[in-house]
Design an enzyme around this catalytic site. Structure first.
Site, mmCIF file in Angstrom:
data_model
loop_
_atom_site.group_PDB
_atom_site.id
_atom_site.type_symbol
_atom_site.label_atom_id
_atom_site.label_comp_id
_atom_site.label_asym_id
_atom_site.label_seq_id
_atom_site.Cartn_x
_atom_site.Cartn_y
_atom_site.Cartn_z
ATOM 1 N N SER A 116 39.468 41.490 38.478
ATOM 2 C CA SER A 116 39.371 41.525 39.881
ATOM 3 C C SER A 116 37.855 40.905 40.193
ATOM 4 O O SER A 116 36.778 41.790 39.862
ATOM 5 C CB SER A 116 39.901 42.608 40.562
ATOM 6 O OG SER A 116 41.248 42.982 40.323
ATOM 7 N N GLU B 10 32.725 42.796 42.956
ATOM 8 C CA GLU B 10 32.833 43.787 41.995
ATOM 9 C C GLU B 10 32.321 43.704 40.769
ATOM 10 O O GLU B 10 31.558 44.492 40.068
ATOM 11 C CB GLU B 10 34.413 44.190 41.655
ATOM 12 C CG GLU B 10 34.606 45.302 40.535
ATOM 13 C CD GLU B 10 35.865 45.583 40.261
ATOM 14 O OE1 GLU B 10 36.886 45.476 41.107
ATOM 15 O OE2 GLU B 10 36.406 45.777 39.076
ATOM 16 N N ARG C 165 35.101 52.465 42.243
ATOM 17 C CA ARG C 165 34.268 51.562 41.556
ATOM 18 C C ARG C 165 32.736 52.101 41.770
ATOM 19 O O ARG C 165 31.808 51.190 41.609
ATOM 20 C CB ARG C 165 34.361 50.040 41.962
ATOM 21 C CG ARG C 165 35.744 49.596 41.720
ATOM 22 C CD ARG C 165 36.170 49.581 40.332
ATOM 23 N NE ARG C 165 37.488 48.915 40.093
ATOM 24 C CZ ARG C 165 38.559 49.787 40.150
ATOM 25 N NH1 ARG C 165 38.446 51.301 40.168
ATOM 26 N NH2 ARG C 165 39.799 49.347 40.179
#
Ligand SMILES: Cc1cc2nc3c(=O)[nH]c(=O)nc-3n(C[C@H](O)[C@H](O)[C@H](O)COP(=O)(O)OP(=O)(O)OC[C@H]3O[C@@H](n4cnc5c(N)ncnc54)[C@H](O)[C@@H]3O)c2cc1C
Length: 301
Positions: A222, A295, A172
């Site tokens: 998520s 995230e 990420r």
């Protein structure tokens, strides 16, 4: 600012006090002072330059599928890439796409052209720009693995094409998160495949997604990054937080890694989601001494 924006952009591309709840998958978020949808790189560069020289905050928004915007909204300019959405299949397994093209659409074009590799991306919401910025990934693939090059606008002036190998892709992570560049376009290297097999794989992955994820509710996927050696969803579940609710925000019963918006018709506030995220972090830390890192990009709080 409005006068200057009007000189650069088509009138249909300028919105004042536009509610961001309509442009984020969480379906929350207050107004953007100026919300604009430029149609070409030249317009993007001019807007960036105005914001830089006038010290006006500029936020780049793709599909809003990985952001939580506060109820107070965002001051300055929110530049949405939705109208920069061209995709072209080139020779030798290459596909090039502008920042605002949907990642899933790139996967569909790859399938049509008999190019394999991008099946993993067919169920990830969001744009190419957001996916490169986040190095989005699922199942057996990440965007970074297939990225041959990225064209970025740097310092509002220089357009530079950076090889994928220099994008510092990690979990990420990409260089765009540190150099502040505007992703204009990305080129992906795929390989020849059988169209039936590509389609079958896309369908299989999307069925798996539908079975395991609460896609029937607004969310940003998520909510937390995977802490090294653990799964965020498992830690949250083992903290007894499945179904935990604050206002219209809930830890999904189906997948504890997802915070979902269960409120009726816009009644959930971004603050409910924000407070829930903080409470989950607090309780998981108390139980396991592991700090969950969101995230989702949290903006305007
Ligand atoms: C139901 C659901 C499932 C999901 N599943 C996955 C998954 O499997 N894997 C995964 O990785 N993610 C997943 N996500 C999260 C999200 O879809 C990805 O992170 C996606 O890549 C974000 O793209 P976006 O266009 O929506 O970006 P946005 O949310 O609009 O923006 C995200 C960040 O990227 C920056 N950005 C966007 N465009 C540009 C640009 N052109 N130049 C520079 N910066 C830019 C923004 O400023 C922001 O900081 C999921 C989300 C949802 C809602």
């Amino acid at each position: 600012l409005i006068d200057r924006l009007q000189k650069i952009l088509h009138p249909d591309d300028i919105f004042v006090e536009e509610l961001l709840a309509a442009h984020t998958t969480f379906r929350v978020g207050g107004p953007a002072e100026f919300f604009i949808t430029p149609r070409c790189t030249n317009e993007v560069a001019q807007i960036c330059e105005i914001c830089r020289t006038e010290d006006i905050p500029l936020f780049i928004l793709g599909d809003g599928s990985n952001v939580l915007v506060s109820d107070a909204g965002l001051r300055g300019v929110v530049l949405c890439t939705a109208k920069l959405d061209k995709i072209a299949v080139l020779d030798s397994g290459l596909i090039t796409a502008q920042a605002g093209a949907k990642l899933a659409k790139v996967a569909q074009e790859a399938h049509k052209a008999g190019l394999a590799g991008f099946e993993f991306a067919s169920g990830i919401p969001g744009t190419v720009g957001g996916a490169v910025y986040m190095n989005a990934g699922a199942y057996d693939g990440t965007v970074g693995e297939f990225c041959k090059s990225v064209t970025m606008l740097q310092n509002c002036r220089t357009i530079k094409t950076i090889p994928g190998s220099e994008m510092n892709f990690g979990y990420r992570q990409s260089i765009a998160q540190t150099n502040g560049g505007f992703i204009l376009e990305a080129t992906f290297q795929l390989h020849p495949g059988n169209t039936d097999e590509i389609l079958a794989k896309m369908r299989d992955l999307n069925n798996r997604r539908r079975k395991s994820q609460p896609l029937e509710y607004p969310s940003a996927g998520s909510t937390f990054k995977r802490p090294p050696g653990y799964f965020a969803g498992k830690l949250i579940e083992d903290s007894g937080l499945k179904g935990f609710t604050i206002g219209g925000a809930q830890v999904s019963e189906k997948h504890a890694g997802f915070v979902i918006n269960i409120g009726q018709a816009g009644r959930t506030s971004a603050h409910d989601i924000y407070n829930l995220i903080q409470e989950v972090q607090r309780q998981v830390y108390e139980k396991f001494q592991i700090q969950l890192e969101p995230e989702v990009k949290i903006l305007g709080f």
